[in-house]
Design an enzyme around this catalytic site. Structure first.
Site, PDB file in Angstrom:
ATOM      1  N   GLU A   1     -77.408  67.532  -7.747  1.00  0.00           N
ATOM      2  CA  GLU A   1     -77.028  66.146  -8.067  1.00  0.00           C
ATOM      3  C   GLU A   1     -76.106  65.574  -7.006  1.00  0.00           C
ATOM      4  O   GLU A   1     -75.092  66.200  -6.650  1.00  0.00           O
ATOM      5  CB  GLU A   1     -76.357  66.093  -9.454  1.00  0.00           C
ATOM      6  CG  GLU A   1     -75.932  64.667  -9.820  1.00  0.00           C
ATOM      7  CD  GLU A   1     -75.586  64.445 -11.284  1.00  0.00           C
ATOM      8  OE1 GLU A   1     -75.780  65.374 -12.100  1.00  0.00           O
ATOM      9  OE2 GLU A   1     -75.128  63.334 -11.611  1.00  0.00           O
TER      10      GLU A   1
ATOM     11  N   ASP B   1     -79.231  70.951 -22.597  1.00  0.00           N
ATOM     12  CA  ASP B   1     -78.103  70.909 -21.664  1.00  0.00           C
ATOM     13  C   ASP B   1     -76.840  71.406 -22.369  1.00  0.00           C
ATOM     14  O   ASP B   1     -76.412  70.817 -23.373  1.00  0.00           O
ATOM     15  CB  ASP B   1     -77.916  69.453 -21.208  1.00  0.00           C
ATOM     16  CG  ASP B   1     -77.192  69.338 -19.886  1.00  0.00           C
ATOM     17  OD1 ASP B   1     -76.931  70.378 -19.249  1.00  0.00           O
ATOM     18  OD2 ASP B   1     -76.898  68.202 -19.488  1.00  0.00           O
TER      19      ASP B   1
ATOM     20  N   LYS C   1     -79.733  74.482 -19.606  1.00  0.00           N
ATOM     21  CA  LYS C   1     -79.140  74.183 -18.300  1.00  0.00           C
ATOM     22  C   LYS C   1     -77.628  74.251 -18.429  1.00  0.00           C
ATOM     23  O   LYS C   1     -77.077  73.852 -19.467  1.00  0.00           O
ATOM     24  CB  LYS C   1     -79.556  72.779 -17.832  1.00  0.00           C
ATOM     25  CG  LYS C   1     -78.853  72.332 -16.546  1.00  0.00           C
ATOM     26  CD  LYS C   1     -79.413  71.028 -15.998  1.00  0.00           C
ATOM     27  CE  LYS C   1     -78.797  69.792 -16.568  1.00  0.00           C
ATOM     28  NZ  LYS C   1     -77.337  69.645 -16.383  1.00  0.00           N
TER      29      LYS C   1
ATOM     30  N   GLU D   1     -73.832  73.808 -15.869  1.00  0.00           N
ATOM     31  CA  GLU D   1     -73.284  73.363 -14.589  1.00  0.00           C
ATOM     32  C   GLU D   1     -72.444  74.461 -13.943  1.00  0.00           C
ATOM     33  O   GLU D   1     -71.759  75.213 -14.639  1.00  0.00           O
ATOM     34  CB  GLU D   1     -72.403  72.118 -14.805  1.00  0.00           C
ATOM     35  CG  GLU D   1     -73.191  70.922 -15.318  1.00  0.00           C
ATOM     36  CD  GLU D   1     -72.325  69.671 -15.522  1.00  0.00           C
ATOM     37  OE1 GLU D   1     -71.134  69.688 -15.150  1.00  0.00           O
ATOM     38  OE2 GLU D   1     -72.864  68.681 -16.061  1.00  0.00           O
TER      39      GLU D   1
ATOM     40  N   ASP E   1     -76.589  66.099 -21.409  1.00  0.00           N
ATOM     41  CA  ASP E   1     -75.356  65.669 -22.066  1.00  0.00           C
ATOM     42  C   ASP E   1     -74.975  64.253 -21.608  1.00  0.00           C
ATOM     43  O   ASP E   1     -73.992  63.683 -22.088  1.00  0.00           O
ATOM     44  CB  ASP E   1     -74.208  66.673 -21.858  1.00  0.00           C
ATOM     45  CG  ASP E   1     -73.809  66.837 -20.404  1.00  0.00           C
ATOM     46  OD1 ASP E   1     -74.477  66.255 -19.516  1.00  0.00           O
ATOM     47  OD2 ASP E   1     -72.819  67.550 -20.139  1.00  0.00           O
ATOM     48  N   SER E   2     -75.809  63.646 -20.731  1.00  0.00           N
ATOM     49  CA  SER E   2     -75.705  62.213 -20.452  1.00  0.00           C
ATOM     50  C   SER E   2     -75.904  61.437 -21.754  1.00  0.00           C
ATOM     51  O   SER E   2     -75.576  60.242 -21.823  1.00  0.00           O
ATOM     52  CB  SER E   2     -76.754  61.792 -19.407  1.00  0.00           C
ATOM     53  OG  SER E   2     -78.023  62.313 -19.728  1.00  0.00           O
TER      54      SER E   2
HETATM   55  O1  KIV Z   1     -77.064  65.196 -18.471  1.00  0.00           O
HETATM   56  C1  KIV Z   1     -77.928  64.843 -17.665  1.00  0.00           C
HETATM   57  O2  KIV Z   1     -78.680  63.881 -17.884  1.00  0.00           O
HETATM   58  C2  KIV Z   1     -78.048  65.608 -16.435  1.00  0.00           C
HETATM   59  C3  KIV Z   1     -78.925  65.035 -15.375  1.00  0.00           C
HETATM   60  C4  KIV Z   1     -78.225  63.926 -14.702  1.00  0.00           C
HETATM   61  C5  KIV Z   1     -79.387  66.075 -14.421  1.00  0.00           C
HETATM   62  O3  KIV Z   1     -77.438  66.618 -16.297  1.00  0.00           O
END
Ligand code: KIV
Length: 276
Positions: free
Chosen positions: A183, A84, A114, A116, A45-46
């Site tokens: 992280e 994510d 993934k 959090e 989600d970056s």
């Molecule tokens: O969203 C992302 O790119 C991430 C990484 C920084 C692990 O969660």
């Protein structure tokens, strides 16, 4: 060749072979990551920051994540694709979390997801795994909690938060996650967590003792103009290369040297003659 599976990753940990993961958000980049033989692509989600220009990851929606995950899946055959789960896609109810995790698999074609959080997410993680969807955990600095954490800071520096990090990792392992992202965690603490769990840890700003590493591809290729965290190593500096190419293009178009004859198409004169 078939895609990397969760058991391949577990074997890598057991054999002390390092695991590689990078983010990607589009077809062209994901194809290059696959060509480089990276084990996993995280459609992170970056995306919100490096592709969509948001201040943080919070505005990213499920529909945006699915759209970009589909492109990455289309570009890859061997790499494991991790979708994510964005902010609020797994916080409201367990039912909604399972449905959204399922969208990554069913609509986008990802193999895993993934999310959090630690102990507080165990029930959600279990429910998603019950739906046969492999889950990767993510603890330490969890960017979706930026407002609660008070900024993007190193996590686990005092005894209480260090203990919580180890407990979170163990709880996630017990819940059945196949791997955990650590992280922005002090190097010795990430080492401790890596030794305490039997599943692979993937570090970002967590030192060299994790079982694998992940970076945001736009950061490590020097393509992002925003803030770059201290833990990023720039393996290339593509920004000036790209800007120089764009300036050259502008110059050539303006002076008339592009396009040249070889960039155009021909037509028979008699066709042209009949046009007038
Ligand atoms: O969203 C992302 O790119 C991430 C990484 C920084 C692990 O969660």
């Amino acid at each position: 060749m078939s895609r990397i599976t969760t058991s391949v990753l577990k074997n890598k940990k057991e054999n002390q072979e390092a695991i590689t993961m990078l983010t990607s958000y589009d077809y062209s980049t994901a194809a290059l990551v696959e060509e480089a033989g990276i084990d996993m692509i995280l459609v992170g989600d970056s995306l919100g920051m490096v592709v969509l220009g948001y201040q943080d990851t919070l505005p990213v929606t499920m529909d945006e994540m699915i759209h970009h995950t589909k492109a990455v899946v289309r570009a890859t055959n061997n790499t494991m694709v991790v979708g994510d789960m964005p902010f609020l896609s797994y916080h409201i109810s367990i039912e909604e979390a399972v449905r959204n995790a399922g969208r990554f698999i069913q609509e986008a074609g990802a193999q895993t997801v993934k999310l959090e959080g630690g102990i507080e997410r165990v029930d959600t993680v279990k429910a998603i795994i019950d739906a046969q969807i492999p889950v990767m955990g993510h603890i330490g600095l969890t960017p979706q909690s930026v407002n609660q954490l008070g900024g993007f800071k190193v996590q686990g520096k005092d005894l209480e938060t260090a203990k919580k990090l180890v407990a979170d990792a163990k709880a996630l392992e017990k819940a059945g996650v196949f791997s955990i992202v650590l992280e922005c965690v002090p190097t010795p603490l990430a080492k401790k967590v890596t030794e305490e769990v039997s599943i692979p840890t993937i570090g970002i700003g967590a030192g060299p003792y994790c079982d694998g590493q992940v970076l945001v591809i736009n950061d490590m290729l020097g393509m992002f103009k925003g803030h770059i965290p201290k833990f990023v190593k720039k393996y290339a500096n593509l920004q000036p290369i790209i800007v120089d190419a764009l300036k050259e293009y502008k110059k050539e178009v303006e002076e008339g040297s592009f396009p040249a004859d070889e960039h155009g198409f021909t037509i028979n004169d008699d066709v042209l003659d009949k046009l007038y």
